[in-house]
Design an enzyme around this catalytic site. Structure first.
Site, mmCIF file in Angstrom:
data_model
loop_
_atom_site.group_PDB
_atom_site.id
_atom_site.type_symbol
_atom_site.label_atom_id
_atom_site.label_comp_id
_atom_site.label_asym_id
_atom_site.label_seq_id
_atom_site.Cartn_x
_atom_site.Cartn_y
_atom_site.Cartn_z
ATOM 1 N N ASP A 305 0.794 -1.271 0.133
ATOM 2 C CA ASP A 305 0.079 0.088 -0.095
ATOM 3 C C ASP A 305 0.922 1.376 -0.009
ATOM 4 O OD1 ASP A 305 0.851 -1.065 2.644
ATOM 5 O OD2 ASP A 305 -0.248 0.836 3.670
ATOM 6 N N GLU A 306 0.200 2.223 -0.343
ATOM 7 C CA GLU A 306 0.728 3.756 -0.225
ATOM 8 C C GLU A 306 2.142 3.797 -0.839
ATOM 9 O OE1 GLU A 306 -1.731 5.277 3.631
ATOM 10 O OE2 GLU A 306 0.118 4.513 3.923
ATOM 11 N N VAL A 307 2.382 3.302 -2.113
ATOM 12 C CA VAL A 307 3.514 3.433 -2.741
ATOM 13 C C VAL A 307 3.651 4.799 -3.477
ATOM 14 C CG1 VAL A 307 5.066 2.095 -4.398
ATOM 15 C CG2 VAL A 307 3.595 0.873 -2.788
#
Length: 515
Positions: A305-307
């Protein structure tokens, strides 16, 4: 005597304090005394079920009594006491309490596995009452027949030990509390950008350099001890190693796996050193094979996530490599996810990823990938399941326990299958309450989790029909909070506007002034 099938809920004497509600219950109107405040369990072997009995006897009978008499027999039948604890483990049970038990017609508990037996013990413990005036124990509403099994196989809580270190004893206390609510998963978000508290045998500098301090680390033996402790209580421990983002702490010990010393995450996709480290770490955790290693749980969470890809495009070595491969940022992200999943698959693990990997890559993901829904307001569930992928539900703003303004009523009203076609319900594995650790450590973890997690536990265990009325559930919910308190679990006042606040003034468990 009448039958309560939870299709039209009418709380009976026997079910007035049960949480979560069982699938089916038949009750009567007799008060059954329990002579000498004791049970005699007959038929269980000297293994996990016997250990469970030894744990539960003082929980069921916390007050000493002076009366004498023969203990009530409980005949135990467990089909398979050697079964493993995995996603597909059978947790069903039957509990039958006659109006007048005898040696020929005793109380009976039958289950497929020892883990179903543990769930039956929790139900039995909630049925036993103590009369302080008479100093006697009894069960109201006999005869009682309960047939019970969970609605979803995956029911748990995420605990984050990176933002604040959580000692092993703290995690064991959480495990104890999960079993009281028939939850069966501790999702251990072990490491993150802020710290790497695990001592990897293959890459020892991860923990030595990446932890907050030398004391705030977990040894492999610590992990093994916790996993076994949880298994004995019917709780699976599922590890999460979030990549390629949320990994800045890795760079402290092994800077070569990061794009640069000044731009540290996502992890560096352009060097095999990154994937060699990941493979070595995963072998430490899994033993390199299915149902083995420190985490025998077959599900492994890989985050994803949240890359933010800026460190890739702004670091010449990584950017040049991307150009050589003909990759843009999304191609590189996909390459990383696929390669790490392949490593986990080679070790016999099924993988879970946060929903961003679905939003980016959809059906190009390996079909066995499990999608963990979390984004606020997300409606990804119908799309994921329609494509044949499995789903875990934890939507932020609803089941995020660090959202202190979210009430238990909000959590209770949520429905993991909302919008999903009925024929795809089987692809919804269940859900988790997520206790992210930015503002929680040992001092407040229990009251951050409880009692609101109990709302999630009933949603995941009990049938949907009959558990839709929040106001009807409120008295049982309040009583369950007291049940947790009596067992030493620091569950906050049940109707707080702001979760984990202390009581606002004097009062009993059920009538505290809440703030």
């Amino acid at each position: 005597m009448f039958r309560l099938t939870i299709t039209a809920l009418a709380v009976t004497l026997a079910s007035a304090t049960l949480w979560p509600l069982p699938k089916q219950i038949t009750t009567g109107s007799t008060t059954l005394p329990i002579p000498n405040g004791s049970f005699k369990f007959v038929g269980q072997s000297e293994n996990d079920s016997d250990l469970a009995v030894k744990r539960y006897i003082p929980l069921i009978f916390p007050h000493s009594v002076d009366e004498s008499g023969d203990a009530l027999d409980i005949q135990v039948t467990i089909d398979d006491e050697s079964s493993e604890l995995q996603l597909d483990t059978d947790e069903s049970y039957k509990l039958s309490i006659p109006e007048s038990p005898t040696s020929d017609t005793p109380i009976t508990i039958t289950s497929k596995t020892q883990f179903g037996f543990m769930r039956a013990l929790e139900t039995l413990s909630q049925l036993v009452e103590f009369d302080f005036d008479a100093e006697t124990y009894s069960i109201e509403g006999a005869p009682i027949d309960i047939e019970d099994s969970p609605r979803f196989p995956h029911r748990g809580v995420l605990v984050d030990s990176s933002r604040h270190f959580e000692p092993i004893q703290t995690l064991k206390n959480v495990v104890d509390s999960l079993a009281y609510a028939k939850l069966n998963v501790l999702h251990w978000h072990l490491v993150d950008s802020q710290s790497f508290p695990f001592d990897s045998n293959s890459y020892p500098l991860l923990g030595k350099m990446g932890s907050y301090s030398q004391e705030e680390r977990y040894t492999p033996n610590d992990v093994s001890d916790l996993v076994e402790y949880a298994r004995q209580r019917g709780v699976r421990v599922m590890v999460e190693i979030d990549t390629p983002g949320h990994a800045a702490s890795w760079c402290e010990g092994y800077p070569e796996v990061c794009p640069s010393t000044t731009c540290t995450e996502p992890l560096n996709p352009s060097t095999n050193a990154t994937f060699d480290l990941i493979e070595g770490l995963f072998k430490d955790l899994t033993g390199g094979e299915a149902k083995a290693g420190l985490f025998p749980e077959t599900l492994m969470h890989l985050g994803g996530d949240e890359v933010n890809t800026d460190c890739w495009t702004n670091t010449d070595a990584v950017s040049d490599w991307m150009d050589e491969q003909g990759f843009d940022e999304d191609d590189t992200y996909a390459y990383f996810i696929a390669r790490v999943q392949s490593i986990a698959h080679s070790m016999g693990r099924e993988v879970i990823g946060w929903e961003e990997i679905w939003n980016h890559f959809g059906t190009s993901l390996d079909p066995s990938t499990i999608i963990h829904q979390w984004l606020p307001g997300s409606k990804v569930g119908p799309e994921v399941t329609e494509a044949g992928y499995r789903l875990i539900w934890s939507t932020d703003g609803v089941w995020y326990l660090d959202g202190l303004g979210v009430t238990w009523k909000d959590m209770y009203a949520a429905e993991p299958t909302e919008g999903i076609a009925e024929e795809n319900f089987n692809l919804v594995l269940g859900g988790e309450g997520c206790m992210w650790g930015e503002t929680a450590d040992t001092s407040d973890i229990q009251q951050t989790i409880w009692p609101r997690l109990a709302a999630i536990s009933e949603r995941l265990w009990s049938p949907k029909n009959g558990t839709q009325d929040v106001e009807e559930a409120a008295p049982r919910f309040a009583e369950f909070r007291c049940h947790l308190n009596r067992r030493g679990i620091a569950a906050a006042p049940y109707d707080n506007e702001e979760a984990r606040n202390a009581p606002g003034g004097p009062g009993g468990c059920l009538d505290q002034r809440r703030v």
